[in-house]
Design a protein around this motif. Structure first.
Motif, PDB file in Angstrom:
ATOM      1  N   ILE A 132      64.510  64.662  50.836  1.00 56.66           N
ATOM      2  CA  ILE A 132      63.924  63.738  49.864  1.00 56.66           C
ATOM      3  C   ILE A 132      62.454  63.549  50.201  1.00 56.66           C
ATOM      4  N   ASP A 133      61.581  63.585  49.184  1.00 61.78           N
ATOM      5  CA  ASP A 133      60.153  63.401  49.453  1.00 61.78           C
ATOM      6  C   ASP A 133      59.751  61.951  49.229  1.00 61.78           C
ATOM      7  N   ARG A 134      58.453  61.672  49.361  1.00 63.29           N
ATOM      8  CA  ARG A 134      57.941  60.299  49.315  1.00 63.29           C
ATOM      9  C   ARG A 134      58.081  59.650  47.946  1.00 63.29           C
ATOM     10  N   THR A 135      58.290  60.440  46.899  1.00 68.57           N
ATOM     11  CA  THR A 135      58.466  59.886  45.555  1.00 68.57           C
ATOM     12  C   THR A 135      59.929  59.633  45.218  1.00 68.57           C
ATOM     13  N   GLY A 136      60.833  59.999  46.125  1.00 67.14           N
ATOM     14  CA  GLY A 136      62.255  59.843  45.853  1.00 67.14           C
ATOM     15  C   GLY A 136      62.875  61.048  45.188  1.00 67.14           C
ATOM     16  N   LEU A 137      62.144  62.170  45.141  1.00 69.81           N
ATOM     17  CA  LEU A 137      62.666  63.375  44.504  1.00 69.81           C
ATOM     18  C   LEU A 137      63.509  64.173  45.485  1.00 69.81           C
ATOM     19  N   VAL A 138      64.687  64.549  45.058  1.00 72.88           N
ATOM     20  CA  VAL A 138      65.532  65.468  45.818  1.00 72.88           C
ATOM     21  C   VAL A 138      65.029  66.882  45.533  1.00 72.88           C
ATOM     22  N   PHE A 139      64.429  67.542  46.525  1.00 73.82           N
ATOM     23  CA  PHE A 139      63.799  68.830  46.230  1.00 73.82           C
ATOM     24  C   PHE A 139      64.434  70.017  46.946  1.00 73.82           C
ATOM     25  N   ARG A 140      65.272  69.764  47.932  1.00 74.04           N
ATOM     26  CA  ARG A 140      65.961  70.881  48.583  1.00 74.04           C
ATOM     27  C   ARG A 140      67.353  70.430  48.985  1.00 74.04           C
ATOM     28  N   ILE A 141      68.336  71.295  48.682  1.00 71.94           N
ATOM     29  CA  ILE A 141      69.734  71.007  49.011  1.00 71.94           C
ATOM     30  C   ILE A 141      70.279  72.178  49.824  1.00 71.94           C
ATOM     31  N   GLY A 142      70.975  71.852  50.889  1.00 71.08           N
ATOM     32  CA  GLY A 142      71.545  72.917  51.709  1.00 71.08           C
ATOM     33  C   GLY A 142      70.805  73.029  53.023  1.00 71.08           C
ATOM     34  N   ALA A 143      70.311  74.250  53.299  1.00 69.49           N
ATOM     35  CA  ALA A 143      69.645  74.522  54.572  1.00 69.49           C
ATOM     36  C   ALA A 143      68.306  73.809  54.628  1.00 69.49           C
ATOM     37  N   THR A 144      68.226  72.760  55.430  1.00 68.96           N
ATOM     38  CA  THR A 144      66.978  72.019  55.562  1.00 68.96           C
ATOM     39  C   THR A 144      66.061  72.699  56.559  1.00 68.96           C
ATOM     40  N   LYS A 145      64.759  72.489  56.402  1.00 69.45           N
ATOM     41  CA  LYS A 145      63.765  73.119  57.279  1.00 69.45           C
ATOM     42  C   LYS A 145      62.749  72.067  57.722  1.00 69.45           C
ATOM     43  N   ASN A 146      62.420  72.119  58.997  1.00 70.28           N
ATOM     44  CA  ASN A 146      61.352  71.264  59.542  1.00 70.28           C
ATOM     45  C   ASN A 146      61.579  69.776  59.276  1.00 70.28           C
ATOM     46  N   THR A 147      62.828  69.335  59.356  1.00 69.82           N
ATOM     47  CA  THR A 147      63.085  67.913  59.164  1.00 69.82           C
ATOM     48  C   THR A 147      62.854  67.128  60.453  1.00 69.82           C
ATOM     49  N   GLY A 148      62.797  67.840  61.580  1.00 71.70           N
ATOM     50  CA  GLY A 148      62.473  67.194  62.851  1.00 71.70           C
ATOM     51  C   GLY A 148      63.382  66.017  63.144  1.00 71.70           C
ATOM     52  N   ASN A 149      62.752  64.872  63.415  1.00 72.06           N
ATOM     53  CA  ASN A 149      63.508  63.660  63.735  1.00 72.06           C
ATOM     54  C   ASN A 149      63.517  62.675  62.576  1.00 72.06           C
ATOM     55  N   PRO A 161      74.632  66.193  44.133  1.00 72.84           N
ATOM     56  CA  PRO A 161      73.211  66.018  43.818  1.00 72.84           C
ATOM     57  C   PRO A 161      72.594  67.341  43.344  1.00 72.84           C
ATOM     58  N   GLU A 162      71.559  67.243  42.551  1.00 70.70           N
ATOM     59  CA  GLU A 162      70.867  68.420  42.033  1.00 70.70           C
ATOM     60  C   GLU A 162      69.403  68.390  42.457  1.00 70.70           C
ATOM     61  N   ALA A 163      68.871  69.551  42.823  1.00 68.52           N
ATOM     62  CA  ALA A 163      67.450  69.645  43.137  1.00 68.52           C
ATOM     63  C   ALA A 163      66.641  69.301  41.893  1.00 68.52           C
ATOM     64  N   GLY A 164      65.684  68.386  42.041  1.00 67.88           N
ATOM     65  CA  GLY A 164      64.898  67.923  40.905  1.00 67.88           C
ATOM     66  C   GLY A 164      65.306  66.545  40.429  1.00 67.88           C
ATOM     67  N   SER A 165      66.445  66.038  40.913  1.00 62.75           N
ATOM     68  CA  SER A 165      66.867  64.683  40.555  1.00 62.75           C
ATOM     69  C   SER A 165      66.122  63.672  41.418  1.00 62.75           C
ATOM     70  N   SER A 166      66.082  62.433  40.958  1.00 61.67           N
ATOM     71  CA  SER A 166      65.325  61.384  41.661  1.00 61.67           C
ATOM     72  C   SER A 166      66.221  60.221  42.033  1.00 61.67           C
ATOM     73  N   LEU A 167      65.901  59.584  43.153  1.00 61.25           N
ATOM     74  CA  LEU A 167      66.592  58.367  43.563  1.00 61.25           C
ATOM     75  C   LEU A 167      66.107  57.196  42.712  1.00 61.25           C
ATOM     76  N   ASN A 168      66.804  56.080  42.846  1.00 59.14           N
ATOM     77  CA  ASN A 168      66.398  54.864  42.144  1.00 59.14           C
ATOM     78  C   ASN A 168      64.950  54.519  42.483  1.00 59.14           C
ATOM     79  N   SER A 169      64.175  54.155  41.477  1.00 57.08           N
ATOM     80  CA  SER A 169      62.751  53.865  41.681  1.00 57.08           C
ATOM     81  C   SER A 169      62.523  52.701  42.642  1.00 57.08           C
ATOM     82  N   GLN A 170      63.532  51.834  42.822  1.00 59.46           N
ATOM     83  CA  GLN A 170      63.396  50.718  43.766  1.00 59.46           C
ATOM     84  C   GLN A 170      63.249  51.200  45.214  1.00 59.46           C
ATOM     85  N   LEU A 171      63.650  52.438  45.483  1.00 61.30           N
ATOM     86  CA  LEU A 171      63.581  52.961  46.846  1.00 61.30           C
ATOM     87  C   LEU A 171      62.238  53.610  47.165  1.00 61.30           C
TER      88      LEU A 171
END
Length: 265
Positions: A132-149, A161-171
């Protein structure tokens, strides 16, 4: 006789000048022909050569496929605006630009989305990581990369969930706070393993934080910033020194309360 010699020299000079002019014209025509071939023939015969600018995790072939660039596509037939539109529509990319560079280059400049948190999605009973990015967009599903800690966010409805979907704007404020923490004090943020969203009845939500080095969860409000986390760590240190069996801490509104495993205080 001197006049004859002068006339002969003038004639030779004139012939030489004519030859020089003819040679110059011939060279100019040859250069013009070469330039015409370079400007007209070369682009029509050249195939697209893709160059990528920016820190891109996917390969050139995959990027070209997303942009709709076909193998063996002619440079003069390539439409950069269509390729840019296709890339901009893909959830992986936050910003894109595509340009043509004579005689055969296509330069793709992309800025990929950066995860600020990870969630767990559910596909037919199978758990998969979701970025999930800073705007609440789900942009990658499955094999995550460089998520670190990055912290895990739970309490969300992440069924199929689908790539391109967004979380609630309150978040979004929470996600932007996570972005700031990652940039300014990633070590402090890495002390939290999980952030649970607990909705309230009137539409807002509380956070339940799960520290890495202690089993005591901490309930707080939406203001998840550096000061709040440092205050939480301080309270946890104090509670651990008390040697009591705490079930949960509550630091909402700047006050401290705790629940014991046997009773509430």
């Amino acid at each position: 006789m001197s006049e004859t010699i002068v006339l002969e020299n003038n004639r030779k000079h004139q012939v030489f000048n004519v030859l020089v002019k003819v040679l110059c014209v011939t060279l100019l025509l040859a250069l013009f022909f070469v330039a015409a071939c370079y400007l007209l023939v070369a682009p029509s015969a050249s195939y697209v050569s893709v160059e990528v600018e920016g820190n891109v995790q996917i390969g050139i072939e995959e990027l070209s496929s997303i942009a709709g660039i076909k193998p063996g596509e002619k440079w003069n037939e390539f439409d950069p605006s269509q390729a840019e539109e296709k890339l901009a529509a893909h959830p992986l990319f936050e910003k894109v630009s595509v340009s043509k560079k004579f005689p055969d280059r296509v330069v793709i400049s992309v800025k990929e989305r950066v995860p600020v948190a990870v969630a767990i999605g559910n596909y037919n009973g199978r758990s998969v990581p979701v970025e999930i990015d800073r705007t609440g967009l789900v942009f990658r599903i499955g094999a995550t990369k460089n998520t670190g800690n990055l912290p895990l966010i739970t309490g969300l409805n992440m069924t199929n969930p689908e790539a391109g979907s967004s979380l609630n704007s309150q978040l979004r404020p929470l996600l932007r706070q996570l972005e700031i923490l990652e940039k300014e004090n990633s070590r402090l943020l890495s002390s939290i393993s999980e952030i649970k969203i607990e909705p309230k009845s009137y539409g807002s939500y509380d956070l339940v934080l799960y520290p890495v080095h202690t089993p005591v969860p901490v309930r707080t409000d939406k203001a998840l910033n550096e000061d709040a986390l440092q205050y939480m760590m301080l309270v946890l240190d104090v509670v651990q020194d008390l040697d009591i069996d705490v079930k949960e801490l509550d630091i909402r509104a700047g006050t401290v309360a705790y629940t014991l495993n046997d009773s509430a205080v």
